[in-house]
Design an enzyme around this catalytic site. Structure first.
Site, PDB file in Angstrom:
ATOM      1  N   GLU A 222     -11.461  -3.331  -3.179  1.00  0.00           N
ATOM      2  CA  GLU A 222     -10.595  -2.297  -3.440  1.00  0.00           C
ATOM      3  C   GLU A 222     -10.528  -2.031  -5.080  1.00  0.00           C
ATOM      4  O   GLU A 222      -9.582  -3.108  -5.107  1.00  0.00           O
ATOM      5  CB  GLU A 222      -9.160  -2.590  -2.651  1.00  0.00           C
ATOM      6  CG  GLU A 222      -9.541  -2.441  -1.162  1.00  0.00           C
ATOM      7  CD  GLU A 222      -8.384  -3.285  -0.631  1.00  0.00           C
ATOM      8  OE1 GLU A 222      -7.070  -2.836  -0.765  1.00  0.00           O
ATOM      9  OE2 GLU A 222      -8.563  -4.292  -0.079  1.00  0.00           O
TER      10      GLU A 222
ATOM     11  N   HIS B  81      -9.522   1.907   0.545  1.00  0.00           N
ATOM     12  CA  HIS B  81      -9.861   0.898   1.533  1.00  0.00           C
ATOM     13  C   HIS B  81     -10.841   0.764   2.480  1.00  0.00           C
ATOM     14  O   HIS B  81     -10.925   0.697   3.578  1.00  0.00           O
ATOM     15  CB  HIS B  81      -8.487   0.704   2.189  1.00  0.00           C
ATOM     16  CG  HIS B  81      -8.005  -0.892   2.602  1.00  0.00           C
ATOM     17  ND1 HIS B  81      -8.982  -1.413   2.920  1.00  0.00           N
ATOM     18  CD2 HIS B  81      -6.975  -1.576   2.460  1.00  0.00           C
ATOM     19  CE1 HIS B  81      -8.401  -2.800   3.171  1.00  0.00           C
ATOM     20  NE2 HIS B  81      -6.906  -2.795   2.929  1.00  0.00           N
TER      21      HIS B  81
ATOM     22  N   HIS C  87       0.710  -1.015   0.125  1.00  0.00           N
ATOM     23  CA  HIS C  87      -0.072  -0.212  -0.126  1.00  0.00           C
ATOM     24  C   HIS C  87       0.779   1.500  -0.030  1.00  0.00           C
ATOM     25  O   HIS C  87       0.408   2.257   0.706  1.00  0.00           O
ATOM     26  CB  HIS C  87      -0.860   0.129   1.213  1.00  0.00           C
ATOM     27  CG  HIS C  87      -2.087  -1.033   1.166  1.00  0.00           C
ATOM     28  ND1 HIS C  87      -2.534  -1.593  -0.120  1.00  0.00           N
ATOM     29  CD2 HIS C  87      -2.588  -1.608   2.049  1.00  0.00           C
ATOM     30  CE1 HIS C  87      -3.440  -2.447   0.215  1.00  0.00           C
ATOM     31  NE2 HIS C  87      -3.682  -2.511   1.547  1.00  0.00           N
TER      32      HIS C  87
END
Length: 360
Positions: free
Chosen positions: A325, A186, A115
């Site tokens: 996502e 997210h 991420h």
């Protein structure tokens, strides 16, 4: 300063007003014609409330978040309903090659990079512009070399909350040097409404528009294959309960500790805005439909939740939320046959995702 006081969520803007990393944080609330609300903080683009009705008209918050800025910053779940970038999902061993040069990123999800690193978009304070009751734009610049990536990247994310209870998220990014990019959000959705404890998602019914998924190894990195969902626990082409096969005796389920996989979305053409998934909560009657321009969607069933406190006395047990996502595939820089995540100077990265709430 935020201009709209939330009326439904119980959140207080003053609890989000602070100076973090030298920049002011705040709470921004979007309200549509029916009075339903979405509240977002400019720290990490965290959505802390989506207030929508159930089949009986009872309004609840259907997203997990915190009720003050300190808890957002220090959340045990760093990505709790935040923006993700500059590269969403995992990159194997934090390494990739671009223009013949190897880049090494921080390893923050052993043994991989996750991420965008420890100070990715989820930990940035964005410049916020609320341009009306139903629009918020968040801007951010990630400097050259940030978290080991090449290129300065300018990112703009626009949130629009429509009168049809659609949360539209539009992304725009540019760079001054060739880089890689994979932005997403997210959001941790809990369609029954957050509570103490927040109910599980196992009985919710999911229909997913994907004939293929991307299998992973035991470190959650793609094996390189793209497999048919047919005959596997990953077949949601016909609606079924999320929990039906979530603990199946299946290597892929074990590798993800449940669902933590990228589905390849069915598309007629690259970049078209199309239906990805529909989730229905039989108890409340709430529904969530997701549409996206992205080729993939990571479905994560909160397999590592541990009952952490969230806002206003609520808690988040394991599998009390589900994440959709919308993104490019994980580890794309190391898989040349995956859709490219390279962004060059003069190009524009764009992405659009819609989360539409309803009842049945």
């Amino acid at each position: 300063m935020s201009t709209i006081q939330p009326k439904l969520s119980g959140l207080k803007p003053e609890n989000f007003q602070k100076v973090v990393k030298g920049k002011k944080t705040d709470l921004y609330t979007l309200v549509n014609k029916d009075g339903y609300e979405v509240s977002i903080t400019n720290y990490g683009g965290a959505i802390v409330a989506i207030m929508v009705p159930d089949k009986d008209g009872k309004v609840a918050n259907v997203i997990q978040g915190h009720d003050n800025i300190d808890d957002v910053v220090n959340s045990p779940e760093a990505y709790l309903s935040t923006l993700i970038g500059r590269f969403g999902n995992r990159i194997a061993k934090g390494r990739f090659t671009l223009n013949g040069k190897e880049y090494q990123l921080a390893i923050n999800n052993e043994p991989n990079a996750l991420h965008g690193g420890p100070t990715g978009l989820h930990a940035q304070v964005f410049e916020a512009f609320q341009t009306g009751d139903q629009n918020l734009t968040l801007n951010c610049i990630l400097p050259y070399g940030h978290e080991g990536f090449s290129g300065e990247v300018k990112i703009s994310v626009e949130f629009t909350w429509t009168d049809d209870n659609e949360l539209i998220i539009e992304y725009l990014a540019t760079t001054n040097k060739k880089t890689i990019i994979n932005l997403t959000h997210h959001a941790y959705f809990s369609l029954q409404g957050i509570a103490n404890p927040t109910p599980g998602i196992e009985d919710q019914i999911m229909e997913l528009n994907g004939d293929f998924f991307i299998p992973i190894d035991d470190t959650c990195i793609p094996t390189g294959e793209i497999l048919k969902v047919a005959g596997t626990p990953f077949d949601f082409r016909t609606p079924k309960a999320v929990g039906q096969d979530i603990d199946a005796d299946d290597e892929q389920i074990k590798n993800g500790n449940g669902y933590d996989h990228c589905f390849v979305l069915n598309k007629k053409e690259v970049g078209e805005l199309s239906f990805a998934v529909r989730l229905t909560d039989p108890k409340s009657g709430r529904t969530l439909e997701t549409y996206t321009t992205e080729p993939g969607m990571q479905v994560y069933t909160d397999n590592w939740g541990s009952g952490n406190p969230i806002q206003l006395g609520c808690t988040a047990p394991r599998r009390s939320a589900i994440c959709f996502e919308c993104q490019h595939f994980p580890d794309s820089p190391n898989r040349p046959y995956f859709p490219s995540t390279v962004l060059k100077p003069g190009e524009k990265y764009t992405q659009k995702t819609i989360y539409k709430f309803g009842v049945q």
